[in-house]
Design an enzyme around this catalytic site. Structure first.
Site, short mmCIF file in Angstrom:
data_model
loop_
_atom_site.label_atom_id
_atom_site.label_comp_id
_atom_site.label_asym_id
_atom_site.label_seq_id
_atom_site.Cartn_x
_atom_site.Cartn_y
_atom_site.Cartn_z
N ASP A 144 0.79 -1.25 0.00
CA ASP A 144 0.00 0.00 0.00
C ASP A 144 0.82 1.30 0.00
O ASP A 144 0.24 2.38 -0.09
CB ASP A 144 -0.95 0.10 1.22
CG ASP A 144 -1.97 -1.02 1.26
OD1 ASP A 144 -2.12 -1.74 0.26
OD2 ASP A 144 -2.63 -1.17 2.30
N ASP A 363 -7.90 -8.21 9.12
CA ASP A 363 -7.41 -6.96 8.51
C ASP A 363 -7.44 -5.80 9.50
O ASP A 363 -6.84 -4.75 9.22
CB ASP A 363 -8.30 -6.58 7.32
CG ASP A 363 -8.26 -7.61 6.21
OD1 ASP A 363 -7.16 -8.02 5.83
OD2 ASP A 363 -9.34 -8.00 5.72
C1 BGC Z 1 -1.08 -6.54 9.81
C2 BGC Z 1 0.16 -7.33 10.12
C3 BGC Z 1 -0.01 -8.80 9.74
C4 BGC Z 1 -0.46 -8.91 8.30
C5 BGC Z 1 -0.73 -10.34 7.88
C6 BGC Z 1 -1.49 -6.77 8.38
O1 BGC Z 1 -2.72 -6.15 8.14
O2 BGC Z 1 -0.88 -5.19 10.06
O3 BGC Z 1 0.44 -7.23 11.49
O4 BGC Z 1 1.20 -9.50 9.91
O5 BGC Z 1 -1.64 -8.15 8.10
O6 BGC Z 1 -1.85 -10.89 8.50
#
Ligand code: BGC
Length: 424
Positions: A144, A363
């Site tokens: 992003d 998420d």
């Molecule tokens: C989070 C991370 C996580 C990743 C995979 C992201 O949205 O901020 O902490 O490791 O997702 O699940």
């Protein structure tokens, strides 16, 4: 040592996934298994390095450290080619247009990013990369980040102060260039830059400015185009690989379906066409990875054919397999299912379908949860939220009772299994 005893020199290949197995993360696999997901628990998912502490291990979803993962990877490889997928995700001022994945580094902490994040990763990766020519390390670079600089800055309605700060201080650009340039020194590291998805950069007003920014960053030292294998799209998103029931050129009663609310004048309707065009516009390898972990959209609501030709909206909404309320919705989408299983070279020009976002990991939390991970509460994760300009004021479509981003979200995982497409 005689010349014969030296390890064979590492040869960069065009598509690292071709002819290789892909690393199964034992942490994710155990979660999937424990949650009734034995049908998919042996699928490869990416390892997220989402904070400095994740390098040594111990963070949510990442209890194993990088060195141990690479040791496991060498064992899983058994002397044959094996892809190890990692996501480097810890830029200063991370996630500038949202709150759910705000990170640990402040907007100005570019030196800490280099010295405490990329350099230690590089030290470990370097050691394993050199000793194990069969290891192909796929590095998905900073989700992003560059896309946010394109659409959420300046005087745009979607601009945020945080994204403008990052555009002005240049620390996303510097961080990405340092990441790509440093890790790309190893012939068996394959860098893929995150390029959002069709519903983000697919409009021509976003597409070319984004490609220009990518190319500028890629050609800024220490990065260079020969250190880029390609791009990754749809990472942690829900957009489909194709919409089988319509194509962008269709018209209804002389009206282009681009006028429909769903497509909203976008140049694309899916991540394959968008991804291939964006990969071609970016300097470097031109390869494409599509994250298919949660874009299956199977289950009872999946349309079996085109919608009625009564209006552009009824035609598109009746036929689309992506069941989101709006393409700007990104958090724990209700009704989603697992997508295509990971595979190499699924179609012309595509390096791989991969599960980069580990399915079942949240998420973002659906309400505020105090934490020491720097994570905020983004209302796009709240099922009662009515939206903002980023999703044109539509409901969020998020599931309730969600834990912090990256934490295991049992109910979501169950829904992903049920709505898998292809079905399990
Ligand atoms: C989070 C991370 C996580 C990743 C995979 C992201 O949205 O901020 O902490 O490791 O997702 O699940």
């Amino acid at each position: 040592a005689s010349a014969e005893e030296e390890p064979a020199p590492v040869q960069r290949v065009e598509n690292p996934y071709e002819g290789a197995d892909v690393y199964v993360n034992p942490d994710w696999s155990a979660n999937a298994e424990a949650s009734g997901g034995s049908a998919v628990a042996d699928q490869p998912t990416a390892v997220w390095l989402d904070r400095i502490a994740a390098i040594t291990g111990g963070s949510a979803g990442n209890s194993t450290g990088l060195e141990e993962h690479l040791q496991n990877a060498v064992e899983q490889a058994g002397g044959e080619p094996l892809v190890f997928q990692m996501v480097t995700y810890n830029l200063p001022g991370r996630d500038c247009s949202a709150l759910a994945s705000n990170g640990e580094l402040g907007p100005e902490e570019i030196d800490r990013y280099k010295n405490e994040f990329i350099d230690p990763i590089n030290e470990i990766v370097g050691k394993y990369a050199e000793e194990n020519p069969n290891l192909r390390i796929v590095n998905i670079v900073e989700i992003d980040s560059l896309p946010n600089l394109v659409t959420n800055t300046g005087s745009a309605e979607t601009a945020t102060e945080e994204c403008n700060t990052m555009l002005e201080n240049g620390n996303y650009q510097k961080g990405v260039s340092y990441n790509v340039g440093t890790l790309g020194e190893h012939e068996n590291v394959y860098n893929y830059l995150d390029a959002g998805h069709w519903g983000w950069l697919g409009w021509d007003t976003n597409f070319q400015p984004a490609a220009d920014l990518f190319n500028e960053v890629i050609s800024t030292a220490p990065a260079s185009p020969d250190k880029v294998a390609g791009i990754a799209v749809n990472v942690a998103n829900y957009g489909s690989i194709e919409e089988p029931n319509f194509s962008i050129d269709d018209t209804i009663d002389g009206k282009q379906i681009r006028e429909s609310k769903w497509i909203d004048w976008n140049q694309y309707t899916n991540n394959t066409d968008y991804g291939l065009d964006f990969a071609a516009a970016v300097d470097g390898g031109g390869g494409l990875i599509i994250d298919t972990s949660r874009n299956g959209w199977g289950g009872p609501d999946r349309p079996e054919g085109p919608g009625p030709e009564t209006s552009v909206d009824e035609y598109v909404d009746g036929g689309r397999i992506d069941q989101r309320i709006h393409t700007g919705n990104w958090c724990n989408q209700s009704g989603a299912g697992l997508g295509e299983r990971p595979q190499a070279s699924p179609a012309a020009g595509i390096h791989a379908y991969a599960w980069i976002k580990p399915p079942g990991e949240s998420d973002g939390s659906s309400e505020e949860i105090p934490n020491d991970e720097g994570k905020g509460f983004d209302r796009m994760c709240d099922p009662t939220y009515e939206g903002n300009p980023l999703n044109q004021n539509n409901p969020s479509g998020a599931l309730g009772n969600a834990p912090l981003s990256g934490h295991w979200f049992e109910a979501q995982f169950q829904e992903l299994l049920e709505n898998a497409h292809p079905p399990l």
